[in-house]
Write a protein that holds these residues in place. Structure first.
Motif, PDB file in Angstrom:
ATOM      1  N   LYS A 311       0.815  -1.214   0.000  1.00  0.00           N
ATOM      2  CA  LYS A 311       0.000   0.000   0.000  1.00  0.00           C
ATOM      3  C   LYS A 311       0.849   1.265   0.000  1.00  0.00           C
ATOM      4  O   LYS A 311       0.377   2.324  -0.371  1.00  0.00           O
ATOM      5  N   LYS A 317       0.810   4.362 -12.212  1.00  0.00           N
ATOM      6  CA  LYS A 317      -0.578   4.820 -12.331  1.00  0.00           C
ATOM      7  C   LYS A 317      -0.887   5.863 -11.259  1.00  0.00           C
ATOM      8  O   LYS A 317      -1.613   6.831 -11.514  1.00  0.00           O
ATOM      9  N   ASP A 318      -0.362   5.643 -10.025  1.00  0.00           N
ATOM     10  CA  ASP A 318      -0.561   6.632  -8.963  1.00  0.00           C
ATOM     11  C   ASP A 318       0.022   7.983  -9.359  1.00  0.00           C
ATOM     12  O   ASP A 318      -0.569   9.039  -9.092  1.00  0.00           O
ATOM     13  N   ARG A 321      -2.144   9.688 -11.888  1.00  0.00           N
ATOM     14  CA  ARG A 321      -3.324  10.228 -11.198  1.00  0.00           C
ATOM     15  C   ARG A 321      -2.970  11.513 -10.467  1.00  0.00           C
ATOM     16  O   ARG A 321      -3.746  12.488 -10.477  1.00  0.00           O
ATOM     17  N   GLU A 351      -4.306   5.380  -0.102  1.00  0.00           N
ATOM     18  CA  GLU A 351      -5.407   4.416  -0.102  1.00  0.00           C
ATOM     19  C   GLU A 351      -6.695   5.061  -0.595  1.00  0.00           C
ATOM     20  O   GLU A 351      -7.440   4.467  -1.382  1.00  0.00           O
ATOM     21  N   LYS A 353      -6.953   7.747  -2.509  1.00  0.00           N
ATOM     22  CA  LYS A 353      -6.810   8.082  -3.931  1.00  0.00           C
ATOM     23  C   LYS A 353      -7.136   6.872  -4.813  1.00  0.00           C
ATOM     24  O   LYS A 353      -7.811   6.995  -5.828  1.00  0.00           O
ATOM     25  N   ARG A 354      -6.627   5.704  -4.401  1.00  0.00           N
ATOM     26  CA  ARG A 354      -6.887   4.496  -5.185  1.00  0.00           C
ATOM     27  C   ARG A 354      -8.341   4.050  -5.080  1.00  0.00           C
ATOM     28  O   ARG A 354      -8.918   3.538  -6.040  1.00  0.00           O
ATOM     29  N   LYS A 355      -8.955   4.258  -3.912  1.00  0.00           N
ATOM     30  CA  LYS A 355     -10.314   3.805  -3.679  1.00  0.00           C
ATOM     31  C   LYS A 355     -11.336   4.666  -4.404  1.00  0.00           C
ATOM     32  O   LYS A 355     -12.274   4.144  -5.020  1.00  0.00           O
ATOM     33  N   GLY A 358     -10.223   5.913  -8.981  1.00  0.00           N
ATOM     34  CA  GLY A 358      -9.609   4.860  -9.792  1.00  0.00           C
ATOM     35  C   GLY A 358      -9.630   5.164 -11.271  1.00  0.00           C
ATOM     36  O   GLY A 358      -8.858   4.595 -12.036  1.00  0.00           O
TER      37      GLY A 358
END
Length: 520
Positions: A311, A317-318, A321, A351, A353-355, A358
């Motif tokens: 995590k 990809k992050d 974003r 966490e 940001k990913r949730k 996406g």
């Protein structure tokens, strides 16, 4: 072709070798007959059968660290026009050798097939033009030439003079009747047909000899059990076999009068030995299937990383974003956790940001409309939007196909269709000016200053008050027990397209509804 010939040849050798070494010596002739025929069929089928098994190989995970990605630089590289390479046409040389081989094979096969057909019809004609006498469930064909009794289908060919003078012993008639009743001619026709196709394959010639000898074993066994006079029958066969030739495609009385047949008449096989040798044939089949039909596919099974460690490791990809949503305020409304917050994107945890974020739009590359599709739009009543405005076929006729830089289409589920738009597909077109102004750079940064993320359950999403109160074009939900996702698309009420109101479909399973709304 080589793979087929190799696998079938090895199978034929293994089956035939097992027959000669284990089965032929025993008095299990009925089993041996079907073993020989089925082993030929299996040998021809095995090369075409494949059973795939996946073997998971555990490998250690590899963690890679990436330098920060420059979105502008990546965009410039990806949007560059592809290099048009000069294609030098070279005249390819034609290899005529395969054609020569195939021509030779086909020519020789046709010759053998012609010979096979000629002999078949020759025996049929012989049975029609000569006198015949009904004998049990067969027909005796009376021939003028000197010949020993021989059988083809349900015809038994005998010499007319010997038959009238009753010079043919009852044992000989009984012998031929075994060939008729057990339909041995069909076995010979089958193997002869394969010989015509595989004329270059010596194993089929050996199989024919083994099959014909087994037929004689079966006939001999029936005579010995019926008349119970082995010495007389052996002497009769030896006497009749002198100076006679074998008839092609027929079951012949004098075929292979060898020591094997004479010894087999006096041999006894215990039931235990017979059963043991019959069962021993199955491991042979299993072994051939294992070596030729089973294909093991190795698939990597990476070790699971520690979740806490995973995590904290940003991916490329992050970083894409982060560049896309930098400086944007994020409004979160999560029904399950009762979370309601307004936060600057940079202050969200990795966490979160990913949730909640996406979705990242991809670079939009120009895509030309196919000519048949554009012509169809001008003649059929399709659901077509041009720059966000619904257009009729009459309005589409005012455009040229080259006026557009991009098009897309999507399937509309039945529950999402309306009276106004009952079509199963919707098409979206963008002109060159609109595309360059609004879409070409849409992937570099979120156009609004605020984005609203709403996560609700399926039941909540289906309530009218939710779809009316949330200003978004698309609801996405996952139905338990189904693999696909469902889309509910509201009619577009205004003429202006907001590129950040995106209809999309999730790639990973989720138990919630995600609604994205771009605010300004």
């Amino acid at each position: 072709m080589i793979d087929f010939l190799l696998k079938s040849a090895i199978s034929l050798i293994v089956f035939l070798g097992f027959y000669y070494l284990i089965l032929e010596r025993e008095k299990i002739h009925k089993f041996n007959r079907f073993y020989l025929l089925i082993s030929v069929l299996i040998s021809l089928i095995i090369p075409f059968v494949t059973f795939e098994f996946i073997e998971f190989v555990e490998t250690a995970p590899v963690i890679q660290y990436y330098e920060p990605i420059n979105i502008e630089k990546a965009k410039v590289v990806l949007n560059q026009n592809p290099t048009i390479e000069k294609v030098i046409t070279a005249q390819e040389s034609i290899d005529y050798l395969p054609y020569v081989f195939w021509s030779i094979y086909v020519s020789i096969s046709l010759i053998f097939l012609f010979r096979f057909s000629k002999n078949y019809f020759k025996l049929i004609v012989k049975s029609k033009i000569n006198p015949s006498v009904k004998y049990k469930n067969a027909s005796l064909i009376l021939l003028e030439e000197k010949t020993l009794p021989h059988t083809f289908l349900n015809f038994i060919f005998v010499n007319s003079e010997d038959f009238k003078n009753k010079n043919i012993e009852d044992e000989l008639f009984a012998h031929e009747m075994v060939h008729v009743n057990q339909k041995h001619t069909l076995d010979i026709l089958f193997i002869e047909f394969l010989k015509a196709l595989f004329w270059f394959h010596p194993l089929f010639y050996l199989y024919k000899k083994a099959i014909q000898l087994n037929h004689e074993f079966l006939a001999d066994e029936e005579i010995v059990n019926t008349y119970n006079n082995v010495p007389y029958y052996q002497n009769l066969l030896l006497h009749k076999s002198n100076g006679n030739t074998t008839i092609y495609l027929a079951s012949n009385l004098n075929y292979l009068i060898t020591k094997k047949r004479l010894l087999m008449m006096t041999k006894n096989t215990s039931k235990k030995i017979a059963l043991l040798k019959k069962v021993a044939a199955f491991p042979i089949l299993a072994g051939l299937i294992y070596f030729f039909c089973i294909e093991i596919i190795a698939q990597e099974k990476p070790k699971v990383l520690n979740l806490d460690t995973e995590k904290t490791i940003p991916t490329d990809k992050d970083k894409i974003r982060d560049a896309y949503y930098s400086g944007v305020w994020v409004k979160i409304c999560d029904e399950k956790t009762n979370r309601k917050s307004v936060t600057l994107y940079e202050k969200l945890s990795l966490e979160d940001k990913r949730k909640y974020l996406g979705y990242i739009p991809e670079i939009m590359i120009e895509k030309e409309i196919p000519v048949p599709l554009f012509e169809k739009m001008k003649t059929k009543d399709l659901a077509v939007w041009i720059n966000g405005k619904v257009k009729t076929k009459e309005e589409i006729k005012k455009y040229k196909r080259t006026d557009f830089s991009y098009y897309s289409y999507s399937f509309v589920h039945k529950n999402a269709r309306s009276k106004r738009f009952p079509q199963s597909y919707q098409y979206t077109l963008f002109t060159k000016d609109y595309f360059n102004e609004n879409l070409k750079k849409s992937n570099t940064h979120f156009s609004g200053d605020t984005i609203k993320i709403v996560l609700v359950s399926y039941n909540t999403a289906m309530k009218d008050k939710i779809t009316k109160s949330i200003k978004a074009d698309t609801l996405v939900w996952f139905t338990e027990g189904k693999e696909d996702y469902n889309l509910f698309i509201n009619d577009v009420k205004n003429n202006k397209i907001d590129n950040n109101k995106v209809n999309f479909q999730l790639k990973k399973p989720a138990q919630k509804v995600i609604v994205i709304d771009a605010g300004h």
